[in-house]
Design an enzyme around this catalytic site. Structure first.
Site, PDB file in Angstrom:
ATOM      1  N   SER A   1       0.904  -1.252   0.183  1.00 25.58           N
ATOM      2  CA  SER A   1      -0.100  -0.100   0.082  1.00 25.58           C
ATOM      3  C   SER A   1       0.821   1.251   0.134  1.00 25.58           C
ATOM      4  O   SER A   1       0.405   2.376  -0.385  1.00 25.58           O
ATOM      5  CB  SER A   1      -0.814   0.245   1.264  1.00 25.58           C
ATOM      6  OG  SER A   1      -1.589  -1.015   1.470  1.00 25.58           O
TER       7      SER A   1
ATOM      8  N   HIS B   1      -0.946  -2.715  -7.261  1.00 26.53           N
ATOM      9  CA  HIS B   1      -1.702  -2.283  -5.822  1.00 26.53           C
ATOM     10  C   HIS B   1      -3.122  -2.486  -6.227  1.00 26.53           C
ATOM     11  O   HIS B   1      -3.878  -1.480  -7.125  1.00 26.53           O
ATOM     12  CB  HIS B   1      -1.324  -0.825  -5.733  1.00 26.53           C
ATOM     13  CG  HIS B   1      -2.014  -0.446  -4.396  1.00 26.53           C
ATOM     14  ND1 HIS B   1      -2.299   0.888  -4.095  1.00 26.53           N
ATOM     15  CD2 HIS B   1      -2.365  -1.285  -3.323  1.00 26.53           C
ATOM     16  CE1 HIS B   1      -2.907   0.664  -2.867  1.00 26.53           C
ATOM     17  NE2 HIS B   1      -2.845  -0.322  -2.409  1.00 26.53           N
TER      18      HIS B   1
ATOM     19  N   GLU C   1      -3.366   0.223  -9.352  1.00 29.03           N
ATOM     20  CA  GLU C   1      -2.684   1.047  -9.363  1.00 29.03           C
ATOM     21  C   GLU C   1      -1.152   0.431  -9.625  1.00 29.03           C
ATOM     22  O   GLU C   1      -0.593  -0.349  -8.850  1.00 29.03           O
ATOM     23  CB  GLU C   1      -2.485   1.855  -8.181  1.00 29.03           C
ATOM     24  CG  GLU C   1      -1.760   3.177  -8.097  1.00 29.03           C
ATOM     25  CD  GLU C   1      -1.913   3.998  -6.705  1.00 29.03           C
ATOM     26  OE1 GLU C   1      -1.797   3.206  -5.733  1.00 29.03           O
ATOM     27  OE2 GLU C   1      -1.997   5.104  -6.449  1.00 29.03           O
TER      28      GLU C   1
ATOM     29  N   ASN D   1      -3.023   6.319  -1.704  1.00 34.06           N
ATOM     30  CA  ASN D   1      -3.056   6.429  -0.149  1.00 34.06           C
ATOM     31  C   ASN D   1      -2.550   7.536  -0.021  1.00 34.06           C
ATOM     32  O   ASN D   1      -2.721   8.422   1.232  1.00 34.06           O
ATOM     33  CB  ASN D   1      -2.273   5.318   0.378  1.00 34.06           C
ATOM     34  CG  ASN D   1      -3.015   3.962   0.383  1.00 34.06           C
ATOM     35  OD1 ASN D   1      -4.494   4.370   0.958  1.00 34.06           O
ATOM     36  ND2 ASN D   1      -2.569   3.100   0.322  1.00 34.06           N
TER      37      ASN D   1
END
Ligand code: NAI
Length: 283
Positions: free
Chosen positions: A119, A140, A152, A190
């Site tokens: 992450s 991701h 991602e 994130n």
């Protein structure tokens, strides 16, 4: 390059979801974890999800059986000797990932891509543990993997165009939409999501409003499908804290300081839905 055999490392909530979508996409998958009970638990979760799909008549019973047959549990890392790509989804811990990538580099065939579902950890640093940095990449997936459309794809400093292309093609064969992102802390998802969640927790901590009402503001006022406090519980408060610490340490700005209330809950073992208690209580 053609990808046929996949190895997913970690049979937790992300790894089991990744194994499921790969098998549904026609790939053969080793689902690897530390113990047989964990791979069995992961496979059982996949079976239950597929059974719900059969009930809703989205797939047939034969489809379900075909998908399950493609997933082979593994507790022996030497299974990596026969794979075209590894997608690592073990715990969000740099030491664990570095160690795994070193071992995978020694075992996987020279053509194999080593991808990580991290992450927030730097792809470039993980790649440096191997002798094939050009074949290391971030892949991701979003949680829950079978439902969320986005992948991602994160290019490390040395990731080759060929590796990027192979992973982007694989993502599209899994019916996912991918985006290309460079290797910076928190990537895009994130970097934006976690400060919002952290700010929601600060809003609660400072007594501006209740958890329920903060979630309501973001759901009804901003059209988010889920409020940020509930989302934090679903992601796992330990994972949220770990990502905030990465953003804070790597980017250095005080705006990324993790909320003390988040720290306190993690110390108490209130990790969200997975532990039965986070900002909300779960059965
Ligand atoms: P989890 O705690 O549900 O599962 C992790 C699994 O990895 C466990 O079954 C554990 O036994 C296994 N594991 C630990 N060390 C291992 C090793 N050395 N070899 C093999 N297996 C090992 O965690 P979760 O949520 O599935 O997260 C996994 C990864 O995915 C983390 O890097 C996380 O940051 C990332 N991620 C998590 C998301 C989320 O919403 N939870 C979303 C996107 C990425």
């Amino acid at each position: 390059m053609e990808i046929k055999q996949v190895m997913v490392i970690g049979a937790g909530q992300m790894g089991s979801g990744i194994a499921q979508v790969c098998a549904a996409g026609g790939y053969d998958v080793f689902l690897h974890d530390l113990e047989e009970s964990l791979t069995e638990q992961g496979k059982q979760g996949i079976k239950e999800r597929l059974e719900r799909e059969v009930e809703k008549e989205r797939i047939s019973d034969a489809d379900k059986e075909r998908i399950l047959r493609r997933i082979q549990p593994s507790t022996d890392l030497s299974n990596a000797e026969n794979v075209d790509i590894v997608i690592e989804a073990a715990v969000e811990n740099m030491e664990v990932k570095k160690n795994l990538f070193q071992q995978l580099d020694n075992r996987a065939p020279a053509h194999a891509i080593l991808a990580t579902n991290t992450s927030s950890l730097p792809i470039t640093e993980i790649a440096a543990m191997t002798k094939r940095a050009e074949k290391v990449i971030g892949m991701h997936f979003m949680n829950p993997v079978p439902i969320m459309k986005l992948v991602e794809i994160i290019r490390g400093l040395q990731t080759s165009d060929e590796t990027y292309k192979a992973v982007a093609e694989m993502a599209s064969s899994l019916k996912k939409t991918s985006v290309e992102v460079n290797d910076f802390p928190g990537f895009v998802s994130n970097r934006i999501l976690m400060p919002m969640i952290n700010e929601a927790i600060f809003t609660l901590y400072e007594g501006v409003s209740s958890a329920e009402d903060i979630d309501e503001v973001m759901k009804l006022g901003m059209n988010h499908p889920m409020g940020p406090i509930t989302l934090a519980d679903f992601i796992g408060l330990d994972t949220c804290l770990y990502i905030m610490e990465t953003l804070h340490n790597e980017l250095g700005d005080d705006k990324y300081r993790p909320c003390p209330l988040l720290r306190k809950y993690v110390k108490a073992g209130w990790l969200g839905k997975k532990s039965g208690r986070g900002f909300y209580a779960y059965d």
